[in-house]
Design an enzyme around this catalytic site. Structure first.
Site, PDB file in Angstrom:
ATOM      1  N   GLY A  11      32.751 115.963  61.615  1.00  0.00           N
ATOM      2  CA  GLY A  11      32.847 116.914  62.719  1.00  0.00           C
ATOM      3  C   GLY A  11      34.098 116.696  63.561  1.00  0.00           C
ATOM      4  N   LEU A  13      34.512 115.876  66.859  1.00  0.00           N
ATOM      5  CA  LEU A  13      34.568 114.702  67.726  1.00  0.00           C
ATOM      6  C   LEU A  13      34.694 113.412  66.922  1.00  0.00           C
ATOM      7  CD1 LEU A  13      34.446 113.414  70.500  1.00  0.00           C
ATOM      8  CD2 LEU A  13      31.940 113.540  70.403  1.00  0.00           C
ATOM      9  N   ALA A  62      25.312 116.840  64.813  1.00  0.00           N
ATOM     10  CA  ALA A  62      24.588 117.869  65.559  1.00  0.00           C
ATOM     11  C   ALA A  62      24.544 119.155  64.755  1.00  0.00           C
ATOM     12  CB  ALA A  62      25.277 118.146  66.902  1.00  0.00           C
ATOM     13  N   TYR A  63      23.566 119.963  65.088  1.00  0.00           N
ATOM     14  CA  TYR A  63      23.501 121.339  64.575  1.00  0.00           C
ATOM     15  C   TYR A  63      24.206 122.179  65.639  1.00  0.00           C
ATOM     16  CZ  TYR A  63      21.533 125.774  62.984  1.00  0.00           C
ATOM     17  OH  TYR A  63      21.379 127.065  62.536  1.00  0.00           O
ATOM     18  N   THR A  64      25.408 122.681  65.335  1.00  0.00           N
ATOM     19  CA  THR A  64      26.230 123.304  66.376  1.00  0.00           C
ATOM     20  C   THR A  64      26.417 124.822  66.191  1.00  0.00           C
ATOM     21  OG1 THR A  64      28.210 122.659  65.156  1.00  0.00           O
ATOM     22  CG2 THR A  64      27.527 121.203  66.941  1.00  0.00           C
ATOM     23  N   THR A 103      25.423 119.157  75.834  1.00  0.00           N
ATOM     24  CA  THR A 103      26.188 120.399  76.017  1.00  0.00           C
ATOM     25  C   THR A 103      26.010 121.063  77.387  1.00  0.00           C
ATOM     26  OG1 THR A 103      26.337 122.686  75.175  1.00  0.00           O
ATOM     27  CG2 THR A 103      24.244 121.609  74.900  1.00  0.00           C
ATOM     28  N   TYR A 127      19.843 126.805  70.760  1.00  0.00           N
ATOM     29  CA  TYR A 127      20.710 125.628  70.651  1.00  0.00           C
ATOM     30  C   TYR A 127      20.610 124.779  71.923  1.00  0.00           C
ATOM     31  CZ  TYR A 127      25.164 123.060  70.933  1.00  0.00           C
ATOM     32  OH  TYR A 127      26.119 122.075  71.105  1.00  0.00           O
ATOM     33  N   LYS A 131      19.143 120.973  72.351  1.00  0.00           N
ATOM     34  CA  LYS A 131      19.977 119.877  72.871  1.00  0.00           C
ATOM     35  C   LYS A 131      19.309 119.251  74.101  1.00  0.00           C
ATOM     36  CE  LYS A 131      23.671 118.813  71.683  1.00  0.00           C
ATOM     37  NZ  LYS A 131      24.106 117.794  70.683  1.00  0.00           N
TER      38      LYS A 131
HETATM   39  N1  LIG Z   1      31.700 122.372  69.663  1.00  0.00           N
HETATM   40  C1  LIG Z   1      31.434 122.667  70.931  1.00  0.00           C
HETATM   41  O1  LIG Z   1      31.977 123.617  71.495  1.00  0.00           O
HETATM   42  C2  LIG Z   1      30.496 121.810  71.727  1.00  0.00           C
HETATM   43  C3  LIG Z   1      30.243 122.149  73.051  1.00  0.00           C
HETATM   44  C4  LIG Z   1      29.366 121.349  73.791  1.00  0.00           C
HETATM   45  C5  LIG Z   1      28.777 120.239  73.206  1.00  0.00           C
HETATM   46  N2  LIG Z   1      29.033 119.945  71.907  1.00  0.00           N
HETATM   47  C6  LIG Z   1      28.368 118.770  71.318  1.00  0.00           C
HETATM   48  O2  LIG Z   1      29.361 117.824  71.003  1.00  0.00           O
HETATM   49  C7  LIG Z   1      28.974 117.071  69.855  1.00  0.00           C
HETATM   50  C8  LIG Z   1      30.092 117.063  68.832  1.00  0.00           C
HETATM   51  O3  LIG Z   1      30.357 118.409  68.487  1.00  0.00           O
HETATM   52  P1  LIG Z   1      31.466 118.801  67.421  1.00  0.00           P
HETATM   53  O4  LIG Z   1      32.188 119.962  67.986  1.00  0.00           O
HETATM   54  O5  LIG Z   1      32.213 117.594  66.955  1.00  0.00           O
HETATM   55  O6  LIG Z   1      30.495 119.348  66.264  1.00  0.00           O
HETATM   56  P2  LIG Z   1      30.826 119.645  64.749  1.00  0.00           P
HETATM   57  O7  LIG Z   1      32.293 119.713  64.531  1.00  0.00           O
HETATM   58  O8  LIG Z   1      29.946 120.780  64.347  1.00  0.00           O
HETATM   59  O9  LIG Z   1      30.309 118.311  64.062  1.00  0.00           O
HETATM   60  C9  LIG Z   1      28.971 118.010  63.876  1.00  0.00           C
HETATM   61  C10 LIG Z   1      28.882 117.216  62.604  1.00  0.00           C
HETATM   62  O10 LIG Z   1      27.516 116.853  62.396  1.00  0.00           O
HETATM   63  C11 LIG Z   1      27.239 117.030  61.033  1.00  0.00           C
HETATM   64  N3  LIG Z   1      25.808 117.180  60.797  1.00  0.00           N
HETATM   65  C12 LIG Z   1      25.053 118.313  60.848  1.00  0.00           C
HETATM   66  N4  LIG Z   1      23.787 118.021  60.520  1.00  0.00           N
HETATM   67  C13 LIG Z   1      23.734 116.691  60.304  1.00  0.00           C
HETATM   68  C14 LIG Z   1      22.713 115.815  59.901  1.00  0.00           C
HETATM   69  N5  LIG Z   1      21.471 116.259  59.682  1.00  0.00           N
HETATM   70  N6  LIG Z   1      22.998 114.491  59.760  1.00  0.00           N
HETATM   71  C15 LIG Z   1      24.245 114.039  59.980  1.00  0.00           C
HETATM   72  N7  LIG Z   1      25.270 114.831  60.322  1.00  0.00           N
HETATM   73  C16 LIG Z   1      25.012 116.138  60.480  1.00  0.00           C
HETATM   74  C17 LIG Z   1      27.993 118.279  60.651  1.00  0.00           C
HETATM   75  O11 LIG Z   1      28.120 118.390  59.260  1.00  0.00           O
HETATM   76  P3  LIG Z   1      28.231 119.865  58.596  1.00  0.00           P
HETATM   77  O12 LIG Z   1      29.375 120.543  59.284  1.00  0.00           O
HETATM   78  O13 LIG Z   1      28.468 119.556  57.163  1.00  0.00           O
HETATM   79  O14 LIG Z   1      26.928 120.544  58.872  1.00  0.00           O
HETATM   80  C18 LIG Z   1      29.317 118.020  61.358  1.00  0.00           C
HETATM   81  O15 LIG Z   1      30.172 117.243  60.548  1.00  0.00           O
HETATM   82  C19 LIG Z   1      27.669 117.708  69.371  1.00  0.00           C
HETATM   83  O16 LIG Z   1      26.586 116.967  69.863  1.00  0.00           O
HETATM   84  C20 LIG Z   1      27.657 119.072  70.012  1.00  0.00           C
HETATM   85  O17 LIG Z   1      26.346 119.546  70.236  1.00  0.00           O
HETATM   86  C21 LIG Z   1      29.886 120.690  71.161  1.00  0.00           C
END
Ligand SMILES: NC(=O)c1ccc[n+]([C@@H]2O[C@H](COP(=O)([O-])OP(=O)(O)OC[C@H]3O[C@@H](n4cnc5c(N)ncnc54)[C@H](OP(=O)(O)O)[C@@H]3O)[C@@H](O)[C@H]2O)c1
Length: 285
Positions: A11, A13, A62-64, A103, A127, A131
């Protein structure tokens, strides 16, 4: 050497933590992908913790998929809530510090002032609900959990608003972007630094903190700034949320007040424009 487990390694982060990790040679990092360590697999987590003496676990898994979550509620709750509670419990049993990311979508958007940790929550989409439940289960099962709420995350990795805009600027002459949702973008590289500072300063802080880059913007203004940085000619039309219906509702205001992080870590938070430039420079190169 203290060991840091980083889940969800592919992901945004986790990828930024990987880039940063050589600056922290005093730690041994273990990055696990969804395939290597699916966080909903409790037995796999338990055996991983038995085999590796983990001192810190940064849960980037996370499931994003915010819109898809509306029709995949069970899956979103399994990954964002049930698995988080289990991971927190396992960390507690192994005396590992659990650091979890949450989030701005735990808020409902009705308060139009930068949101503090103690402001009331009330998610308006699945979502956000999943969270929030993850936060609750983590703190119930492991009171020393550190939860960092963040917003509008982008980086040079994965899928995000910045990369979508850059693609659309190449493909289209004119696009519409929402101009009545207010928030603060967060460069995942800055968030990665904050997480490592919490660990490295030996900060035993537990509970919830809010973190984003400083400043407030809308998706439209964010898009205009990206356009400026790449000298695009694409025309961007500001539109209201009502003109762009999506399966999941979004809070109209979710600006985070990050002053607790500034106080705890004695750091200055970069403005969203400053950090955006860094990311776009990397993407341009
Ligand atoms: N992106 C945003 O705008 C945003 C905003 C607020 C908060 N956040 C929070 O910040 C954190 C990091 O977000 P990010 O943007 O880095 O998210 P991201 O790029 O979607 O990365 C999440 C990673 O988790 C993996 N994943 C999904 N299901 C999983 C499972 N069952 N076991 C292990 N890994 C799994 C995903 O793999 P796949 O892609 O292969 O499914 C992906 O590599 C998350 O907690 C998110 O909720 C994000």
């Amino acid at each position: 050497m203290p060991k840091i487990l980083v889940t969800g390694a592919n992901g945004q982060l986790a990828s930024e933590i990987k880039i940063l990790s050589p600056a922290y040679p005093q730690y041994h990092f273990l990055f696990t992908t969804k395939e290597e360590l699916p966080v909903e697999n409790s037995e796999a987590l338990k055996s991983f913790f038995r085999e590796n003496k983990i001192d810190y676990c940064i849960n980037c898994a996370a499931y994003t998929a915010v819109d898809k979550a509306e029709s995949e509620k069970e899956k979103a709750f399994l990954i964002n809530a049930v698995a988080v509670g289990e991971l927190a419990k396992i960390c507690f049993a192994h005396e590992a510090k659990f650091i979890h990311i949450s989030t701005d979508y735990v808020y409902n958007g009705s308060i139009h002032q930068p949101l503090k940790e103690e402001n009331p929550v009330g998610p308006i989409n699945v979502y956000g609900e999943s969270k929030l439940n993850g936060e609750e289960l983590a703190l119930q099962n492991n009171p020393s959990t550190l939860i960092i709420r963040t917003s509008w995350v982008y980086s040079s990795f994965g899928n995000n608003f910045v990369k979508t805009m850059l693609r659309l600027f190449r493909e289209k002459n004119e696009i519409n972007v929402i101009n009545d949702q207010f928030g603060s973008p967060t460069y995942a590289a800055d968030l990665a630094e904050v997480i490592m500072k919490f660990i490295d300063k030996g900060s035993n802080f537990s509970g919830i903190v809010n973190y984003s880059n400083s400043g407030v913007t809308t998706w439209y203004e964010f898009a205009e700034e990206i356009k400026l940085l790449v000298n695009s000619n694409c025309k961007i039309n500001p539109i209201p949320t009502s003109a762009y219906p999506t399966p999941a509702k979004r809070p109209l205001y979710s600006v985070l007040d990050a002053s607790k992080v500034t106080e705890l870590l004695h750091l200055q938070i970069p403005s969203w424009k400053e950090s955006l430039k860094k990311c776009v420079d990397i993407l341009k190169a």
